[in-house]
Scaffold this active site. Structure first.
Site, short mmCIF file in Angstrom:
data_model
loop_
_atom_site.label_atom_id
_atom_site.label_comp_id
_atom_site.label_asym_id
_atom_site.label_seq_id
_atom_site.Cartn_x
_atom_site.Cartn_y
_atom_site.Cartn_z
N LYS A 192 0.86 -1.19 0.00
CA LYS A 192 0.00 0.00 0.00
C LYS A 192 0.89 1.24 0.00
O LYS A 192 1.68 1.43 0.91
CB LYS A 192 -0.91 0.02 1.23
CG LYS A 192 -1.86 -1.17 1.31
CD LYS A 192 -2.63 -1.18 2.62
CE LYS A 192 -3.54 -2.39 2.71
NZ LYS A 192 -4.27 -2.45 4.01
N GLY A 224 -7.71 -4.01 2.55
CA GLY A 224 -8.83 -4.00 3.48
C GLY A 224 -8.36 -3.98 4.91
O GLY A 224 -7.15 -4.03 5.20
N SER A 244 -7.09 -5.32 7.90
CA SER A 244 -6.51 -6.64 8.14
C SER A 244 -5.18 -6.52 8.88
O SER A 244 -4.12 -6.58 8.25
CB SER A 244 -6.32 -7.37 6.80
OG SER A 244 -5.67 -6.52 5.86
N ALA A 261 -2.11 -7.89 10.80
CA ALA A 261 -1.45 -9.19 10.68
C ALA A 261 -1.67 -10.07 11.91
O ALA A 261 -1.95 -11.27 11.79
CB ALA A 261 0.05 -8.97 10.46
N LYS A 270 -5.38 6.14 3.04
CA LYS A 270 -5.85 5.99 4.42
C LYS A 270 -4.70 6.10 5.42
O LYS A 270 -4.90 6.49 6.58
CB LYS A 270 -6.60 4.67 4.60
CG LYS A 270 -5.85 3.40 4.22
CD LYS A 270 -5.08 2.79 5.39
CE LYS A 270 -4.32 1.55 4.98
NZ LYS A 270 -3.52 1.01 6.08
N ASP A 293 -10.75 -0.01 5.94
CA ASP A 293 -9.35 0.09 6.32
C ASP A 293 -9.05 1.42 7.00
O ASP A 293 -8.22 1.50 7.91
CB ASP A 293 -8.48 -0.08 5.07
CG ASP A 293 -7.13 -0.71 5.38
OD1 ASP A 293 -6.87 -1.02 6.56
OD2 ASP A 293 -6.34 -0.91 4.44
N THR A 345 -7.34 1.65 10.69
CA THR A 345 -6.02 2.27 10.81
C THR A 345 -6.04 3.52 11.67
O THR A 345 -5.05 3.86 12.32
CB THR A 345 -5.46 2.59 9.41
OG1 THR A 345 -5.63 1.45 8.56
CG2 THR A 345 -3.99 2.92 9.46
N SER A 354 -1.53 0.26 14.51
CA SER A 354 -1.20 0.84 13.21
C SER A 354 0.10 1.63 13.31
O SER A 354 0.24 2.51 14.16
CB SER A 354 -2.34 1.75 12.74
OG SER A 354 -1.89 2.63 11.74
N ARG A 355 1.04 1.33 12.42
CA ARG A 355 2.31 2.08 12.42
C ARG A 355 2.09 3.55 12.09
O ARG A 355 2.74 4.42 12.66
CB ARG A 355 3.27 1.45 11.40
CG ARG A 355 3.64 0.01 11.71
CD ARG A 355 4.63 -0.53 10.72
NE ARG A 355 4.11 -0.57 9.35
CZ ARG A 355 3.37 -1.55 8.85
NH1 ARG A 355 3.07 -2.58 9.61
NH2 ARG A 355 2.95 -1.53 7.61
N VAL A 395 8.25 -0.03 8.47
CA VAL A 395 7.91 1.06 7.55
C VAL A 395 6.51 1.58 7.83
O VAL A 395 5.56 0.81 7.96
CB VAL A 395 8.01 0.57 6.09
CG1 VAL A 395 7.55 1.66 5.13
CG2 VAL A 395 9.43 0.15 5.77
#
Length: 429
Positions: free
Chosen positions: A170, A201, A203, A205, A256, A309, A313, A319-320, A344
């Site tokens: 992404k 979407g 998701s 990990a 996003k 998403d 997020t 979320s990073r 990243v």
């Protein structure tokens, strides 16, 4: 039928549309239709010139995943659980060695025991003979490194024996501002790009490997390829929905991340639920307006790859990109954050590309602009919030009047005729 706002902008750039003034189908610009089995002679000619991946096994496929990061690892686990024969390529030799000895990733999802049906390979690139034996190639490497890897792989791919190509990265390429679809076109050619499939979407990990119920969007210009990818991934705990707007899927997945930084920043500054809801809703409006101006279908942004998403997020410290924003809101510098994040955060580089795109398209996206100013021009986070809130009142419901120039150029590179560019709504009605 009514629908909600997409973006606000000056009257000189956009026309006003109300739900009562025109039928729903009439006010959407032309968007991309999936390449189905047409019945006209021109469509049959197009179908004869299409590239399709090799037939997939109904029981067990051989899958090579490029990337042993968080998401590549979790998808390897998912497909390994489904009894597919999975190979996971990593560029770090220590990961390859450790994984094959212990069936654990020493860097990502470290507590997860991976299925024995997964073999780590690398750091050398696979040989042509190895690739010829694969049914599926799945790319889970950061967008900024995709072009160089595809340039290496392209001479090894046989168009007449093409694996199913799936992309889950992404982001937008820095410098070129290219979507993954355009990177594939530049490096592998239009025919392969038209066969490429994209998955996006809500998701995380960690939740996928725990088999928590998850749904994603699967899109391709070639409907048969999207169906193959959906069948490969579909499990009782992992549901796939197919579509024909890969441009919209890609844009949603990239955009996003920018708004996740905004949401994290808001929380870091101490703001609460009202502010987060505002950022998510107005972020969706900006995303949809940018997408429509680019040439994607607005409906794509109402699906899993868009609002789904975005909501995930923007709402989780897992979320990073949210984490980057939160730490910025707490007063840390971007340099210190990126050095200690450990993985990243695509939204940081994507913000720069998005700034270029919205300037070129004339889209008014104040949240995206503010994030860019904070990341790259040193704007104070609290000042940025104040300036956003002090903007004059504006209309909530507007779409660009002449959308789709970037998408039309990309379609031209793909060799798709203008007659095959039409509303996704019309294509599915």
């Amino acid at each position: 039928m009514t629908y909600f706002s997409f973006c606000s902008s000056s009257a000189s750039n956009f026309h006003r549309i109300t739900a009562q003034s025109r039928p729903l189908k009439s006010f959407f610009p032309t968007f991309v239709r999936p390449l189905r089995s047409y019945h006209t002679s021109r469509s049959l000619h197009l179908a004869r010139n299409m590239v399709f991946s090799k037939k997939q096994s109904e029981l067990q496929s051989k899958v090579l995943i490029f990337g042993a990061g968080n998401f590549g690892s979790c998808l390897a686990s998912h497909l390994g659980d489904a009894q597919h024969d999975v190979f996971m390529w990593a560029r770090e030799e220590n990961i390859v060695t450790h994984f094959n000895l212990h069936h654990r990733n020493p860097v990502y999802l470290k507590d997860h025991q991976f299925p024995s049906s997964i073999t780590a390979v690398g750091p050398e690139m696979p040989t042509k003979e190895f690739l010829d034996n694969m049914d599926v190639l799945l790319f889970a490497i950061p967008t900024q490194f995709l072009r160089s890897n595809l340039q290496i792989l392209r001479p090894l791919l046989e168009v007449n024996n093409l694996p199913l190509l799936i992309f889950v990265n992404k982001g937008i390429e820095v410098g070129t501002h290219a979507l993954t679809l355009e990177i594939i076109t530049d490096t592998c050619g239009a025919e392969i790009a038209k066969a490429a499939t994209f998955i996006s979407g809500p998701s995380f990990a960690k939740e996928i490997v725990e088999r928590q119920p998850t749904s994603v969007s699967v899109a391709s210009f070639t409907e048969a390829e999207a169906d193959k990818a959906a069948a490969l991934f579909h499990q009782p705990h992992f549901r796939c929905y197919t579509g024909g707007d890969p441009i919209g899927i890609e844009l949603a997945g990239a955009l996003k991340n920018v708004y996740a930084i905004a949401s994290g920043m808001s929380d870091g500054l101490g703001f609460e639920n009202n502010t987060r809801a505002m950022i998510i809703t107005r972020g969706l409006a900006e995303m949809t307006c940018i997408g429509a101006a680019f040439g994607a279908s607005p409906l794509t942004f109402l699906g899993l790859a868009g609002v789904g998403d975005l909501f995930l997020t923007c709402s989780s410290s897992n979320s990073r990109n949210y984490t980057v924003g939160y730490r910025l809101g707490k007063g840390e510098s971007l340099d210190a954050i990126t050095k200690t994040l450990g993985s990243v955060a695509e939204g940081v580089s994507t913000s720069k590309a998005v700034k270029k795109i919205i300037d070129e398209l004339g889209v008014n996206a104040p949240i995206a602009n503010t994030i860019y100013e904070v990341l790259y021009n040193g704007k104070d986070t609290r000042s940025g919030v104040r300036e956003l809130m002090e903007l004059p009142p504006s209309r909530e419901l507007e779409l660009p009047p002449a959308a789709g120039a970037p998408a039309r150029e990309l379609l031209r590179k793909l060799g798709l005729e203008a007659g095959h560019v039409m509303s996704t709504i019309q294509a599915t009605s």
